[in-house]
Enzyme design. Structure first.
Site, mmCIF file in Angstrom:
data_model
loop_
_atom_site.group_PDB
_atom_site.id
_atom_site.type_symbol
_atom_site.label_atom_id
_atom_site.label_comp_id
_atom_site.label_asym_id
_atom_site.label_seq_id
_atom_site.Cartn_x
_atom_site.Cartn_y
_atom_site.Cartn_z
ATOM 1 N N SER A 203 37.283 -20.294 16.671
ATOM 2 C CA SER A 203 37.542 -20.934 15.386
ATOM 3 C C SER A 203 39.027 -20.997 15.044
ATOM 4 O O SER A 203 39.829 -20.193 15.501
ATOM 5 C CB SER A 203 36.805 -20.127 14.315
ATOM 6 O OG SER A 203 37.490 -20.164 13.098
ATOM 7 N N ARG B 62 40.048 -20.380 12.136
ATOM 8 C CA ARG B 62 40.184 -19.673 10.861
ATOM 9 C C ARG B 62 41.467 -18.852 10.805
ATOM 10 O O ARG B 62 41.721 -17.981 11.619
ATOM 11 C CB ARG B 62 38.936 -18.841 10.543
ATOM 12 C CG ARG B 62 38.736 -17.595 11.351
ATOM 13 C CD ARG B 62 37.364 -16.999 11.081
ATOM 14 N NE ARG B 62 36.331 -17.944 11.508
ATOM 15 C CZ ARG B 62 35.202 -17.582 12.133
ATOM 16 N NH1 ARG B 62 34.928 -16.323 12.371
ATOM 17 N NH2 ARG B 62 34.333 -18.498 12.485
ATOM 18 N N ARG C 119 28.816 -22.977 20.149
ATOM 19 C CA ARG C 119 29.261 -21.606 20.400
ATOM 20 C C ARG C 119 28.063 -20.670 20.426
ATOM 21 O O ARG C 119 27.186 -20.774 19.560
ATOM 22 C CB ARG C 119 30.235 -21.148 19.302
ATOM 23 C CG ARG C 119 31.540 -21.873 19.396
ATOM 24 C CD ARG C 119 32.590 -21.374 18.412
ATOM 25 N NE ARG C 119 33.833 -22.067 18.710
ATOM 26 C CZ ARG C 119 34.718 -22.468 17.818
ATOM 27 N NH1 ARG C 119 34.536 -22.210 16.534
ATOM 28 N NH2 ARG C 119 35.804 -23.100 18.201
ATOM 29 N N ASP D 227 31.037 -28.240 3.616
ATOM 30 C CA ASP D 227 29.926 -28.305 4.567
ATOM 31 C C ASP D 227 29.522 -26.940 5.135
ATOM 32 O O ASP D 227 28.396 -26.753 5.558
ATOM 33 C CB ASP D 227 30.280 -29.230 5.745
ATOM 34 C CG ASP D 227 31.612 -28.869 6.401
ATOM 35 O OD1 ASP D 227 32.281 -27.941 5.929
ATOM 36 O OD2 ASP D 227 31.988 -29.536 7.386
ATOM 37 N N HIS D 228 30.428 -25.970 5.117
ATOM 38 C CA HIS D 228 30.129 -24.697 5.773
ATOM 39 C C HIS D 228 29.270 -23.800 4.900
ATOM 40 O O HIS D 228 28.263 -23.267 5.317
ATOM 41 C CB HIS D 228 31.428 -23.973 6.133
ATOM 42 C CG HIS D 228 32.065 -24.476 7.397
ATOM 43 N ND1 HIS D 228 32.465 -25.772 7.564
ATOM 44 C CD2 HIS D 228 32.360 -23.846 8.564
ATOM 45 C CE1 HIS D 228 32.983 -25.918 8.778
ATOM 46 N NE2 HIS D 228 32.925 -24.764 9.405
ATOM 47 N N ASP E 18 39.931 -27.053 11.189
ATOM 48 C CA ASP E 18 38.706 -26.627 11.847
ATOM 49 C C ASP E 18 38.884 -26.916 13.332
ATOM 50 O O ASP E 18 39.386 -27.985 13.706
ATOM 51 C CB ASP E 18 37.494 -27.400 11.302
ATOM 52 C CG ASP E 18 36.209 -26.780 11.816
ATOM 53 O OD1 ASP E 18 35.587 -25.983 11.076
ATOM 54 O OD2 ASP E 18 35.831 -27.077 12.968
#
Ligand code: MIC
Ligand code: SF4
Length: 637
Positions: free
Chosen positions: A533, A535, A379, A64-65, A119
């Site tokens: 995030s 990440r 964000r 999706d990103h 996520d």
């Protein structure tokens, strides 16, 4: 003493440890989700673990990103994830199907279950009465491989909602109000549990907007009870059998409590450049707006977009505004197409994107220089939209739609009646974008194109270390600062050497050079270091650049875990004032590192000063760091 919804779920899934605040526990993971930009690492790590199949009830790999596919890199990542998913028994969600959190809420989330996702907005599914936690990739890989997750038992903070929302005020305003009260670090170490008569007027997707942005509070997760409204949502989604009632006990005592009167809320706005910089719309005046972006995992549900379509019907987007809409899922888009709302959006002059994260992660739609961009996202960190000098304001979908027509901020309540949306009796749920895994994945070949590079591994911790401070940062540094993400960089999420050239790119442009010159070193941080995030790249890239420890005033939860998993030591200043004594490029020495870690206090010596830092981590974390990270730790245990 009565129990909270959150503790009831943790207790039901408890495998080791006791449910005492601050203790480390192991819980059973029922479900996992990954998305593409963190998922490549998860599946590379799974490959390194030599497992046969998943140990969860259900795992889903979403794309999706990064769906732009400007070169072969994204498509390589997608193919790798698709084949790895088939091998390990994981459902694959094709690009175009929608945003992981919206889709998981619609199709798979189950009350009383535990979901771990790579996520930070995984708590979205807390809107369905589940414990849904955002975690680093390696934690999710272990969740898939072993069906377990380790966490420190959080406190439970109760947000009691009383009263009812007024026209033009919605769920987004509720969470903006909570952010104003608690700030971006107010949720650290807490689960936020909602209760009160105000719940009755919040649908599951409204609740999901609120739990989604609980990530911005730094909370472990946020949760609503599973009640009649949950049952109604699941029934309309054709999943009535997944419903289970789950309410807090009447005599529950929470660790903390705030009360919000919904009737007193007005339309709110998070001003640049932080989600907790919240103000009332009336205080923004008639500021001119250049771009309006509607979508993201916070506000792209059927109800959200129907409100937008109703407001835009028969109207025209202001000539100076670019309005862009990215639906949360293919099913939402299809429903809008079938009922004519899509046509209303197009007639008004909206730009329609595919169902994906899109502009929220800077994948296109960067606004013009110095633009004012109004977004329904979660964000608004500086530069995240792709334009460094743009100002991003976060608002609800109804506020965004009204502003798109008017071209400026204004008090939307002056418009009179607000749109009310009736839910369809049955939501559409075509599952044709999902690829379900074969019975056995043992013959599946995992395809790794040239963009998939090995991830860095740490080595055993030395007994002592001397290194230089190669960067000193301020407070609230985000993972977007540590490892920026945008249309140019997202294609390299599976290519750490390439990404490393851009590490700390929003703060300095020579971090990689500094690291090469000094052979790595220490990073000094302020409060709430690593917010935002999940990440893992914000730890893996520093690991690749030989960062040995980060000494900060305080850390955000997921990033701290990612540092530990990578074998980088996260240390907190014993006295916050010591932060001021340290200069960039100072040389710092730690003797007897193992003993220091065990004792929880690490002493640093520089030429002209000394200071102490606390290793506020579990014994298991200390062992992990000594071994050089989680993968080495599980290999040896
Ligand atoms: C984000 O909103 O920042 C992201 C992109 O969804 C990240 C994950 C990532 O960096 O890939 C998140 O929130 O965890
Ligand atoms: Fe995607 Fe934005 Fe949600 Fe992150 S916050 S998952 S980028 S929509």
């Amino acid at each position: 003493m009565g129990k909270s919804v959150a503790y009831k779920i943790l207790e039901k899934n408890l495998l080791a440890g006791s449910l005492v605040v601050g203790e480390e526990i192991t819980v059973k993971v029922n479900q996992t989700l990954t998305q593409d930009s963190t998922g490549t690492m998860v599946y590379l790590q799974l490959e390194a673990m030599d497992i046969i199949t998943k140990k969860t009830d259900l795992s889903v790999a979403y794309i999706d990103h990064n769906t732009l596919q400007a070169g072969f890199e994204n498509a390589d990542d997608h193919e790798f994830i698709k084949t790895a998913a088939a091998k390990y028994g994981i459902i694959f969600s094709k690009p175009g199907n929608g945003i992981c959190h919206q889709l998981h809420l619609e199709r798979f989330g189950k009350p009383a279950n535990i979901l771990i996702g790579s996520d930070s907005h995984t708590p979205t599914c807390g809107g369905l009465g589940m414990i849904a936690i955002g975690a680093g990739g390696l934690d999710v890989a272990v969740g898939i491989a072993k069906g377990t997750y380790n966490l420190k038992v959080p406190k439970v903070v109760n947000v009691e909602l009383i009263g009812a929302l007024k026209p033009w005020v919605s769920a987004k305003d509720v969470i903006l109000k909570v952010l104003k009260e608690l700030t971006v670090k107010g949720g650290v170490g807490n689960i936020i549990e909602y209760s009160g008569e105000g719940l009755k007027s919040l649908s599951v997707t409204d609740r999901a907007t609120i739990t989604n942005m609980g990530a911005e509070l730094g909370a472990t997760t946020s949760i609503f009870p599973s009640d009649d409204i949950t049952k109604d949502f699941l029934t309309r989604q054709g999943r009535a059998e997944d419903f289970l009632e789950l309410l807090a006990d009447n005599d529950v005592v929470y660790d903390n409590k705030i009360t919000i009167n919904l009737s007193e809320l007005t339309p709110l706005v998070a001003k640049p450049h932080s989600p907790d910089n919240v103000d009332e719309i009336i205080n923004i005046g008639d500021l001119k707006v250049d771009q309006v972006a509607i979508g993201s995992c916070t506000n792209a549900s059927y109800t959200d977009l129907m409100k937008v379509a109703t407001i835009l019907k028969g109207k025209k987007v202001h000539p100076d505004v670019s309005l862009v809409i990215s639906p949360g899922s293919s099913n939402v888009l299809k429903m809008l197409a079938d009922n004519g709302a899509l046509s209303d959006l197009i007639k008004a002059g909206a730009r329609i994107l595919e169902a994906s994260c899109g502009p929220c992660i800077g994948m296109g739609q960067a606004p013009k220089s110095k633009a004012v961009s109004v977004r329904t996202f979660n964000r608004n960190f500086k530069g995240r939209c792709g334009t460094k000098d743009a100002d991003v304001y976060l608002v609800s979908p109804e506020t965004a739609a009204a502003i798109a027509i008017k071209g400026t901020f204004f008090d939307t309540r002056t418009l009179g009646d607000a749109p009310t949306i009736t839910l369809p009796e049955k939501f559409d749920y075509e599952d044709n974008y999902f690829i379900f895994p074969p019975e056995s994945g043992k013959d599946v070949e995992v395809i790794m194109g040239p963009n998939i590079k090995p991830f860095p591994r740490n080595t055993e911790l030395p007994k002592a270390m001397t290194a230089n401070v190669i960067l000193k940062t301020g407070d609230n540094i985000t993972t977007d600062d540590i490892m920026p993400s945008n249309a140019k960089l997202l294609p390299f999420r599976s290519n750490i050497p390439e990404l490393s050239k851009y590490c700390f790119g929003t703060i300095v442009d020579d971090f990689a050079t500094r690291s090469a010159k000094y052979n790595g070193g220490f990073v000094i941080g302020g409060d709430n270091y690593g917010q935002g995030s999940s990440r893992e790249h914000a730890a893996l890239v520093p690991l690749y650049l030989k960062v040995k420890a980060v000494i900060a005033k305080s850390f955000a939860r997921i990033h701290k875990a990612n540092l530990i998993n990578s074998g980088i030591i996260p240390l907190e200043f014993k006295n916050k004032e010591d932060y001021d004594r340290i200069n960039e490029f100072d040389s710092l020495t730690i003797d007897n590192l193992y003993e220091a870690l065990d004792s929880g206090i690490v002493k640093f010596k520089a030429n002209e000063y000394e200071f102490e830092a606390i290793a506020d981590i579990s014994d298991r974390d200390k062992e992990m760091i000594k071994k050089g990270g989680y993968l080495n730790f599980i290999k040896n245990s």
